[in-house]
Scaffold this active site. Sequence first.
Site, PDB file in Angstrom:
ATOM      1  N   GLY A 224      -0.125  27.196  50.051  1.00  0.00           N
ATOM      2  CA  GLY A 224       0.825  28.190  49.510  1.00  0.00           C
ATOM      3  C   GLY A 224       1.078  28.914  48.471  1.00  0.00           C
ATOM      4  N   THR A 231      -0.848  21.248  43.960  1.00  0.00           N
ATOM      5  CA  THR A 231      -1.997  19.387  42.759  1.00  0.00           C
ATOM      6  C   THR A 231      -0.768  18.608  42.489  1.00  0.00           C
ATOM      7  OG1 THR A 231      -2.843  22.048  41.171  1.00  0.00           O
ATOM      8  CG2 THR A 231      -3.117  19.698  40.848  1.00  0.00           C
ATOM      9  N   GLU A 447      26.777  49.911  38.778  1.00  0.00           N
ATOM     10  CA  GLU A 447      26.491  48.945  39.148  1.00  0.00           C
ATOM     11  C   GLU A 447      27.764  48.194  39.943  1.00  0.00           C
ATOM     12  OE1 GLU A 447      24.057  47.221  38.491  1.00  0.00           O
ATOM     13  OE2 GLU A 447      22.954  47.773  37.400  1.00  0.00           O
TER      14      GLU A 447
END
Length: 632
Positions: A224, A231, A447
């Site tokens: 992954g 872990t 924007e």
Amino acid sequence: MPEINRHPLVGPPPKPARTPAPPSTPPPRPPQWRGWWFVLALLLFALFFFGPAIGTAMTTESLPYSTMLAKVDGHQVATVAVGSDGAVTGTLTNGRRFTTQAPTWALTTGDLSSHLEAAKVGVSAYEQTDTLYQLVVSLLPTLLLLGGFWWLGRRAQSLSGGMSGLLRTKARVADAERPDTRFSDVAGYEGVKQEIMEVVDYLQNPGRYGLAGARGPRGVLLMGPPGTGKTLLARAVAGEARVPFYAVTGSSFVELFVGLGASRVRELFDEARRSAPSIIFIDEIDAIGARRTIAGVGGHDEREQTLNQLLAEMDGFAGDSSVVVLANTNRPEALDPALLRPGRFDREIQVPLPTLADRTRILAVHARGKRLALDVDLSVIARATPGFSGADLANLVNEAALRAARDDRAEIRAADFDDARDRLVLGRRDESIALLPEERERVAVHESGHALVAALSPTADPVSKITILPSGMALGATHQIPEDERRLYTEQHLHDSLAVRLGGRAAELLVFGEASTGAGSDLAGATQLAVRMVREYGLSPELGPVAYPPDLSDRPYAEATQRIVDREVARFLRLAEQYALDLLSHHRDALHDLVERLLAEETLDGHVVYDIAGPSAPTVHTAASASYKRIS
């Protein structure tokens, strides 16, 4: 800027206090005087080698030959000794010693002897020969060097156990501090935990599997993206099974000397078998498990020998299958096929980026012990962080807590999470950056174009926030939050995404009559998306239902096909820009109002954009985009 999408992970849970292990009795230390003998030998050598010369130099005066003859004629010389090489030493009448070098002609012509006889000086002769002193002095440096090497070798052997220290594995054995992580501490990933639970069940109840003639998995490979908790899942397996957990990184097997890595693999598996049932966890196994070449040299020989030893050890589990190997990697495509075959790594478990529900649970884990304000909704934060891994989410919560601490607050607000997300996605906000008035207006228009096109496109993700405050490399940003967790996208959604990305440039063209460099990143993202639509998704009518994966090193199609791809990509982008221009032209008043509001407040929530767009947007949008929807 267009929408900012990142996707979520599993955070480290708070660990209960462990019972400290009883202190072990350290081995007796060697006597301190052993380390001083080398220094003492060095001092004795210096005294023996340089002492006589220093003493002689302090009591003996070096005279020129002419000065010595003058002292002889003045009856100031008592005795003289002449060497075979012309070296003259003697004693003056006042008791001081002297030395000089007589020239060859003085010895052959008798000049020196005549002066000495006239002054009635006692003369003696000597011949330089190898004495015991000279022999010891010549051999002592060699003996001292050999002794130094011997001492350093003994010292290294006592520190690292000699050569066995090089062969010993660097694994961290967690048996003494049994991993206390449980599956309940891993938020989300229910499917992954169910699949890996079989490993735990086998280690706890091996007899049940033996009755049915089944054997447990010998190896489990977790695959992954980085930060997804691979872990942590491995530690949870060891914690649930309550067995020794041997953790080692793949890079620790790779050494300069050929054969050391293979020796460490053997030593690690031997130790794991002695404490079976146990788990060996190899982090980043692609460091030693990459594909083997035909003929390796140097470091490749060492890596391939280490891989061969690992393959042999995993094949040798037939008589002792109570040792399970867990490994993780971010690059499964780089692993050697022999490592992935059944009998070695029987299980390949995908650990993807967290889903929306998983992100909510992960945020709850990292928010434990923190005071959250009433306006904080973890589900909203999870929706705003698509693509975030568990490590990213942990960093997000910590960054929000840091911002609250800077304001001397113990409570974390929703605004802290918004600012933290902007910091992680866009970069640090520099308050010292001041835009020129015309730049500030252009950024507001840019924007506002992004936000208005997104609000008027029915398949685009909703607008959550719009700002013109510079952060990192961005002068402004428009945030979109998907309503649901999408796993596939329709053709119309992709075309609307192109239009949203080009909405800022279209607004500049509409208001100012020209574009600017502020649309550079928008164009790059839109072009990349259009290329994938044409080349991978088969959405071009001219090219047809074909797909060419982008990871191929050689282009698998002709130059004529590439020209079609380029032409279709340019057509998609032109149509998206024209659609955005038409949409903004029909809503010119709304664009003007949004720009004015943004210049006044600098940051606006998404509902303000929708209030300004008005309720008639869908009808006008349908008329404006009729030709745009027929592009396919």
